[in-house]
Motif scaffolding. Structure first.
Motif, PDB file in Angstrom:
ATOM      1  N   ASN A 162      22.591 -16.137  31.665  1.00  0.00           N
ATOM      2  CA  ASN A 162      21.933 -15.888  30.372  1.00  0.00           C
ATOM      3  C   ASN A 162      20.974 -14.694  30.406  1.00  0.00           C
ATOM      4  OD1 ASN A 162      20.115 -17.360  32.002  1.00  0.00           O
ATOM      5  ND2 ASN A 162      19.234 -18.481  30.282  1.00  0.00           N
ATOM      6  N   LYS A 163      20.419 -14.388  31.588  1.00  0.00           N
ATOM      7  CA  LYS A 163      19.430 -13.308  31.664  1.00  0.00           C
ATOM      8  C   LYS A 163      20.042 -11.940  31.363  1.00  0.00           C
ATOM      9  CE  LYS A 163      16.680 -16.469  32.880  1.00  0.00           C
ATOM     10  NZ  LYS A 163      15.680 -17.007  32.007  1.00  0.00           N
ATOM     11  N   LYS A 207      19.850 -11.395  27.716  1.00  0.00           N
ATOM     12  CA  LYS A 207      18.471 -11.091  27.309  1.00  0.00           C
ATOM     13  C   LYS A 207      18.134  -9.628  27.610  1.00  0.00           C
ATOM     14  CE  LYS A 207      16.592 -15.762  28.035  1.00  0.00           C
ATOM     15  NZ  LYS A 207      15.461 -16.508  28.599  1.00  0.00           N
ATOM     16  N   ASN A 226      17.268 -15.982  38.985  1.00  0.00           N
ATOM     17  CA  ASN A 226      18.423 -15.221  38.499  1.00  0.00           C
ATOM     18  C   ASN A 226      17.944 -14.011  37.705  1.00  0.00           C
ATOM     19  OD1 ASN A 226      20.424 -17.182  39.400  1.00  0.00           O
ATOM     20  ND2 ASN A 226      19.530 -18.506  37.840  1.00  0.00           N
ATOM     21  N   SER A 282      11.766 -13.927  28.743  1.00  0.00           N
ATOM     22  CA  SER A 282      11.312 -14.773  27.630  1.00  0.00           C
ATOM     23  C   SER A 282      10.447 -13.967  26.684  1.00  0.00           C
ATOM     24  CB  SER A 282      10.505 -15.954  28.164  1.00  0.00           C
ATOM     25  OG  SER A 282      11.302 -16.651  29.052  1.00  0.00           O
ATOM     26  N   ALA A 312      20.821 -25.982  29.460  1.00  0.00           N
ATOM     27  CA  ALA A 312      19.603 -26.145  30.261  1.00  0.00           C
ATOM     28  C   ALA A 312      18.454 -25.379  29.609  1.00  0.00           C
ATOM     29  CB  ALA A 312      19.843 -25.596  31.665  1.00  0.00           C
ATOM     30  N   VAL A 313      17.257 -25.975  29.646  1.00  0.00           N
ATOM     31  CA  VAL A 313      16.066 -25.329  29.073  1.00  0.00           C
ATOM     32  C   VAL A 313      15.010 -25.130  30.153  1.00  0.00           C
ATOM     33  CG1 VAL A 313      14.164 -25.592  27.440  1.00  0.00           C
ATOM     34  CG2 VAL A 313      16.453 -26.310  26.785  1.00  0.00           C
ATOM     35  N   GLY A 314      14.628 -23.854  30.345  1.00  0.00           N
ATOM     36  CA  GLY A 314      13.511 -23.545  31.248  1.00  0.00           C
ATOM     37  C   GLY A 314      12.315 -23.190  30.389  1.00  0.00           C
ATOM     38  N   THR A 315      12.225 -21.894  30.011  1.00  0.00           N
ATOM     39  CA  THR A 315      11.133 -21.472  29.126  1.00  0.00           C
ATOM     40  C   THR A 315      11.411 -21.819  27.667  1.00  0.00           C
ATOM     41  OG1 THR A 315      12.131 -19.319  28.691  1.00  0.00           O
ATOM     42  CG2 THR A 315      10.674 -19.482  30.611  1.00  0.00           C
ATOM     43  N   GLY A 316      12.690 -22.054  27.338  1.00  0.00           N
ATOM     44  CA  GLY A 316      13.057 -22.390  25.962  1.00  0.00           C
ATOM     45  C   GLY A 316      13.505 -21.195  25.146  1.00  0.00           C
ATOM     46  N   SER A 317      13.520 -20.005  25.737  1.00  0.00           N
ATOM     47  CA  SER A 317      13.854 -18.845  24.894  1.00  0.00           C
ATOM     48  C   SER A 317      15.357 -18.756  24.605  1.00  0.00           C
ATOM     49  CB  SER A 317      13.297 -17.545  25.465  1.00  0.00           C
ATOM     50  OG  SER A 317      13.799 -17.296  26.729  1.00  0.00           O
ATOM     51  N   THR A 318      16.187 -19.243  25.516  1.00  0.00           N
ATOM     52  CA  THR A 318      17.628 -19.285  25.222  1.00  0.00           C
ATOM     53  C   THR A 318      17.890 -20.327  24.132  1.00  0.00           C
ATOM     54  OG1 THR A 318      18.104 -18.686  27.508  1.00  0.00           O
ATOM     55  CG2 THR A 318      19.903 -19.693  26.268  1.00  0.00           C
ATOM     56  N   TYR A 367      19.605 -25.496  37.219  1.00  0.00           N
ATOM     57  CA  TYR A 367      19.800 -25.402  35.764  1.00  0.00           C
ATOM     58  C   TYR A 367      21.024 -26.183  35.270  1.00  0.00           C
ATOM     59  CZ  TYR A 367      16.384 -21.649  36.164  1.00  0.00           C
ATOM     60  OH  TYR A 367      15.246 -20.942  36.420  1.00  0.00           O
ATOM     61  N   THR A 393      24.977 -21.430  31.564  1.00  0.00           N
ATOM     62  CA  THR A 393      24.015 -20.319  31.482  1.00  0.00           C
ATOM     63  C   THR A 393      23.946 -19.500  32.770  1.00  0.00           C
ATOM     64  OG1 THR A 393      22.355 -22.000  31.994  1.00  0.00           O
ATOM     65  CG2 THR A 393      22.493 -21.288  29.686  1.00  0.00           C
ATOM     66  N   GLY A 394      24.793 -19.811  33.741  1.00  0.00           N
ATOM     67  CA  GLY A 394      24.816 -19.001  34.975  1.00  0.00           C
ATOM     68  C   GLY A 394      24.218 -19.754  36.152  1.00  0.00           C
ATOM     69  N   GLY A 395      23.581 -19.014  37.041  1.00  0.00           N
ATOM     70  CA  GLY A 395      23.002 -19.658  38.229  1.00  0.00           C
ATOM     71  C   GLY A 395      24.022 -19.881  39.330  1.00  0.00           C
TER      72      GLY A 395
HETATM   73  C1  LIG Z   1      21.020 -20.124  35.043  1.00  0.00           C
HETATM   74  C2  LIG Z   1      19.910 -20.351  34.083  1.00  0.00           C
HETATM   75  N1  LIG Z   1      20.086 -21.254  33.104  1.00  0.00           N
HETATM   76  C3  LIG Z   1      19.104 -21.536  32.218  1.00  0.00           C
HETATM   77  C4  LIG Z   1      17.874 -20.909  32.288  1.00  0.00           C
HETATM   78  C5  LIG Z   1      16.811 -21.276  31.297  1.00  0.00           C
HETATM   79  O1  LIG Z   1      16.633 -20.258  30.357  1.00  0.00           O
HETATM   80  P1  LIG Z   1      15.343 -20.229  29.442  1.00  0.00           P
HETATM   81  O2  LIG Z   1      14.186 -19.850  30.315  1.00  0.00           O
HETATM   82  O3  LIG Z   1      15.636 -19.211  28.405  1.00  0.00           O
HETATM   83  O4  LIG Z   1      15.144 -21.599  28.885  1.00  0.00           O
HETATM   84  C6  LIG Z   1      17.652 -19.948  33.291  1.00  0.00           C
HETATM   85  C7  LIG Z   1      16.323 -19.312  33.406  1.00  0.00           C
HETATM   86  O5  LIG Z   1      15.845 -18.923  34.438  1.00  0.00           O
HETATM   87  C8  LIG Z   1      18.691 -19.656  34.203  1.00  0.00           C
HETATM   88  O6  LIG Z   1      18.540 -18.738  35.184  1.00  0.00           O
END
Ligand SMILES: Cc1ncc(COP(=O)(O)O)c(C=O)c1O
Length: 338
Positions: free
Chosen positions: A46-47, A50, A75, A164, A196-202, A293, A319-321
């Motif tokens: 996903n990065k 962005k 990532n 983000s 998957a949600v980390g910061t929530g920007s995706t 993730y 979203t990758g990883g």
């Molecule tokens: C593979 C992967 N999926 C999901 C996320 C979460 O993305 P976001 O921070 O936009 O919620 C990340 C963020 O680091 C990521 O690398």
């Protein structure tokens, strides 16, 4: 609608296809996957989307160096440094993680091979004071790195951590449109997205994409590190920022579906749901997912939808990883013939 400038880096649309074997194994009905692990550079993710909307800012600022920060697994850091090199820019990173012996991650190995300038910040995992002081120490190192690059004549652009920012979320507002077109071509207009949600920007970008098109699509986020209300609050800030920019009405927190029951012991730690989900995705569909993730998000999908799909299609957003998935595979102890 307002449009932001894009610097093309990805090969899009990323593939969308069905996961019939996995869907049947878990009785989750019609299951699809959006392959943002296949975006065409490094190991995707996903990065990369962005960065397409963040880097025009660096270009218009006349930057010739990109600096950012993240964990040793990040990532975002790996893709930022890789893209910097692709564009002929210099890259600098602040990488952070717990103190103690560690095996370098695939992402760290990639950025070191690129010759990226790297400073590190470590903290004591069991000491709350050390964790609390982390952000300040990262700031100090960032200032140091930027100053040393500027002394060498570089013009530095600071890429927001995790990508983000408004631009990062906007990328996924656009990505929603991409998916929706693909789903419509398959005759599907109503479905759920799980990610998957980390910061929530995706999440924010996809949520606004669905709202902007008044699509009959539910965006369901699975928090991978933060519990609620923090995760929802942070995601809501990202949604608000994008809604204001796009002139969409701002929702309240109850409108956001972000589940926090799958965080387990925290960031990058496998959970009882992620381990079998990753194994099953590998065996039935040849997918590579990580514990940080996508494995957590898929574990949650199985938990919530098993036996309960009622014909409503689900799209799992990969979203990758993938480099994290490779770290997990290399960490497994297997005998030469086993
Ligand atoms: C593979 C992967 N999926 C999901 C996320 C979460 O993305 P976001 O921070 O936009 O919620 C990340 C963020 O680091 C990521 O690398």
């Amino acid at each position: 609608m307002i449009q932001l400038e894009r610097l093309p880096l990805t090969v899009t649309p990323s593939p969308l296809h069905r996961l019939d074997r996995l869907g049947a194994a878990w009785d989750v009905g019609e299951l699809w996957i959006k392959r943002d692990d296949l975006l065409g550079r490094v190991l995707g993710g996903n990065k990369l989307r962005k960065l397409e909307y963040i880097l025009p800012l660096a270009r218009s600022a006349g930057a010739d160096a990109l600096v950012t920060t993240g964990s040793f697994e990040s990532n975002h850091c790996c893709l930022t440094a890789s893209v910097a090199h692709m564009l002929g820019l210099e890259a600098g990173l602040i990488l952070m993680g717990p103190r103690g012996p560690r095996v370098p991650t695939a992402n760290e190995r990639i950025v070191r091979r690129l010759g990226t300038e790297i400073l590190t910040v470590e903290y004591d995992e069991d000491d709350p004071a050390s964790r609390a002081d982390l952000a300040r120490r990262v700031e100090v190192r960032l200032a140091e790195l930027t100053e040393s690059m500027e002394k060498r004549g570089r013009r530095v652009f600071l890429v927001p951590p995790g990508g983000s920012s408004l631009e990062g979320s906007y990328a996924f507002f656009r990505a929603f449109g991409e998916l929706h077109e693909q789903m419509k071509q398959h005759g599907r207009e109503a479905y759920s997205i799980v990610l998957a949600v980390g910061t929530g920007s995706t999440f924010a970008g996809l949520w606004c994409g669905a709202a902007g098109l008044a699509a009959d699509v539910r965006v369901c986020g699975v928090s991978i590190a933060r519990t609620n209300p923090r995760c929802i609050d942070e995601s809501l800030k990202a949604v608000e920022r994008l809604c204001r920019f796009l002139n969409l009405s701002v929702p309240d927190a109850e409108a956001l579906d972000i589940r926090d029951g799958f965080v387990g012991d925290g960031y990058s730690k496998p959970t009882p749901e992620s381990v079998p989900a990753i194994q099953m995705a590998r065996e039935t569909e040849g997918l590579l997912l990580d514990h940080t993730y996508t494995g957590k998000a898929l574990g949650a999908l199985r938990h919530f939808w098993s036996g309960r799909s009622e014909g409503h299609p689900i799209v799992f957003w990969h979203t990758g990883g993938v480099s994290g998935a490779m770290d997990d595979i290399f960490a497994l102890r297997v005998s030469a013939d086993g």
